[in-house]
Design a protein around this motif. Structure first.
Motif, PDB file in Angstrom:
ATOM      1  N   GLU A  86       0.824  -1.209   0.000  1.00  0.00           N
ATOM      2  CA  GLU A  86       0.000   0.000   0.000  1.00  0.00           C
ATOM      3  C   GLU A  86       0.864   1.268   0.000  1.00  0.00           C
ATOM      4  O   GLU A  86       0.539   2.256  -0.666  1.00  0.00           O
ATOM      5  N   THR A  87       1.946   1.220   0.738  1.00  0.00           N
ATOM      6  CA  THR A  87       2.796   2.399   0.922  1.00  0.00           C
ATOM      7  C   THR A  87       3.858   2.509  -0.155  1.00  0.00           C
ATOM      8  O   THR A  87       4.276   3.620  -0.512  1.00  0.00           O
ATOM      9  N   GLY A  88       4.297   1.366  -0.662  1.00  0.00           N
ATOM     10  CA  GLY A  88       5.431   1.321  -1.579  1.00  0.00           C
ATOM     11  C   GLY A  88       6.691   0.983  -0.804  1.00  0.00           C
ATOM     12  O   GLY A  88       6.899   1.472   0.315  1.00  0.00           O
ATOM     13  N   LEU A  89       7.531   0.140  -1.386  1.00  0.00           N
ATOM     14  CA  LEU A  89       8.718  -0.337  -0.678  1.00  0.00           C
ATOM     15  C   LEU A  89       9.676   0.799  -0.357  1.00  0.00           C
ATOM     16  O   LEU A  89      10.164   0.914   0.779  1.00  0.00           O
ATOM     17  N   ALA A  90       9.956   1.669  -1.315  1.00  0.00           N
ATOM     18  CA  ALA A  90      10.907   2.759  -1.078  1.00  0.00           C
ATOM     19  C   ALA A  90      10.401   3.698   0.013  1.00  0.00           C
ATOM     20  O   ALA A  90      11.167   4.106   0.906  1.00  0.00           O
ATOM     21  N   GLU A  91       9.107   4.020  -0.022  1.00  0.00           N
ATOM     22  CA  GLU A  91       8.546   4.922   0.987  1.00  0.00           C
ATOM     23  C   GLU A  91       8.493   4.245   2.356  1.00  0.00           C
ATOM     24  O   GLU A  91       8.732   4.888   3.387  1.00  0.00           O
ATOM     25  N   SER A  92       8.201   2.953   2.374  1.00  0.00           N
ATOM     26  CA  SER A  92       8.208   2.216   3.641  1.00  0.00           C
ATOM     27  C   SER A  92       9.594   2.268   4.277  1.00  0.00           C
ATOM     28  O   SER A  92       9.736   2.511   5.489  1.00  0.00           O
ATOM     29  N   LYS A  93      10.601   2.043   3.459  1.00  0.00           N
ATOM     30  CA  LYS A  93      11.973   2.088   3.963  1.00  0.00           C
ATOM     31  C   LYS A  93      12.307   3.474   4.498  1.00  0.00           C
ATOM     32  O   LYS A  93      12.912   3.621   5.569  1.00  0.00           O
ATOM     33  N   ARG A  94      11.895   4.510   3.776  1.00  0.00           N
ATOM     34  CA  ARG A  94      12.190   5.877   4.215  1.00  0.00           C
ATOM     35  C   ARG A  94      11.509   6.190   5.542  1.00  0.00           C
ATOM     36  O   ARG A  94      12.114   6.789   6.438  1.00  0.00           O
ATOM     37  N   LEU A  95      10.266   5.757   5.686  1.00  0.00           N
ATOM     38  CA  LEU A  95       9.509   6.062   6.899  1.00  0.00           C
ATOM     39  C   LEU A  95      10.167   5.454   8.138  1.00  0.00           C
ATOM     40  O   LEU A  95      10.336   6.136   9.158  1.00  0.00           O
ATOM     41  N   VAL A  96      10.540   4.177   8.065  1.00  0.00           N
ATOM     42  CA  VAL A  96      11.134   3.554   9.242  1.00  0.00           C
ATOM     43  C   VAL A  96      12.537   4.092   9.499  1.00  0.00           C
ATOM     44  O   VAL A  96      12.945   4.286  10.656  1.00  0.00           O
TER      45      VAL A  96
END
Length: 268
Positions: free
Chosen positions: A41-51
């Motif tokens: 839902e978030t996208g892998l790149a954005e998920s990585k950035r968020l955490v």
């Protein structure tokens, strides 16, 4: 102990990945376990950035597995999806990829278990190349028809022992294994192979087979005793709170996280 607490994302399933990360930051929870549908839902790149930007570490990605299928093409498709899961876990720096191994596509449970073993064997070299540990999670036997033909810690360890302990281990989830009369013998046997530990509670009477897990302290599981056994077997990593419960999902997110930490401190 609170430096080991991890929010398994399913505990606040109504929240997006971004909301879950923000909640962990406010509650000072240092770990999070991510589910693949939330990553998608978030996208892998954005998920990585968020955490990364929140300074939170990923204890695991859930889930890989689901290896059995009625046809060779179906089993290959499942293996391909597992390879994508490995890539996601590697990109996120996860401690492990959790394997929920899958049910039989028909009544042939023996073949399904054979396909699980073959699927793991084929996945290991790819996971090794990506630096990802695989964690086989046995599920409670009531899930054998729908979610996993691997239903005891004994089975999971036997599968894992076909491979190096650096590559394949087991995940101990108290909800799935607390009932097992051989539990503590098997935990000791798993020394050096435990790659994840999940906590919740078994409510009596059980309100729902899937969505009826309780907050720690609301049920009958000897959580602390199991945790001490897991630690004696060498596991010192993050401890995930994983609760499938619609009533908990409907509560305000921050309220759940505060309660989760309180119960973790008392019960775990």
């Amino acid at each position: 102990m609170l430096n080991r607490i991890s929010l398994n994302q399913i505990t606040i399933d109504r929240s997006s990945l971004e909301e879950a990360v923000e909640g962990c930051s406010r509650a000072d929870i240092p770990w999070i376990a991510l589910w693949r549908h939330k990553i998608a839902e978030t996208g892998l790149a954005e998920s990585k950035r968020l955490v990364r930007d929140a300074g939170i570490r990923v204890s695991s990605v859930c889930r890989g597995g689901m290896f059995p299928a009625a046809t060779a093409n179906g089993r290959q498709a499942n293996l391909d999806d597992n390879r994508r899961a490995v890539e996601e876990a590697a990109e996120l720096g996860a401690e492990a990829l959790v394997l929920v191994c899958g049910p039989a596509p028909d009544r042939d449970i023996d073949s399904a278990r054979k396909w699980v073993a073959e699927g793991i064997e084929r996945l290991v070299p790819f996971a090794l190349d990506h630096g990802v540990k695989l964690g086989i999670e046995p599920l409670h036997p009531m899930y054998a028809a729908e979610r996993s033909v691997i239903v005891t810690l004994d089975q999971a360890i036997t599968l894992a022992e076909r491979h190096s302990s650096q590559d394949v281990g087991v995940v101990v989830d108290v909800f799935h294994v607390w009932w097992d009369p051989g539990l503590y013998k098997q935990i000791a046997r798993a020394e050096g192979r435990i790659v994840g530990f999940h906590v919740s509670d078994w409510i009596v009477p059980t309100p729902d087979l899937l969505m009826g897990r309780g907050m720690m302290g609301d049920g009958v599981i000897e959580i602390r005793r199991i945790r001490e056994a897991v630690e004696a077997a060498g596991y010192k990593g993050p401890i995930e709170v994983e609760i499938f419960n619609r009533d908990i999902w409907d509560r305000p997110r921050d309220e759940v996280l505060i309660l989760m930490k309180e119960r973790f401190s008392i019960q775990v």
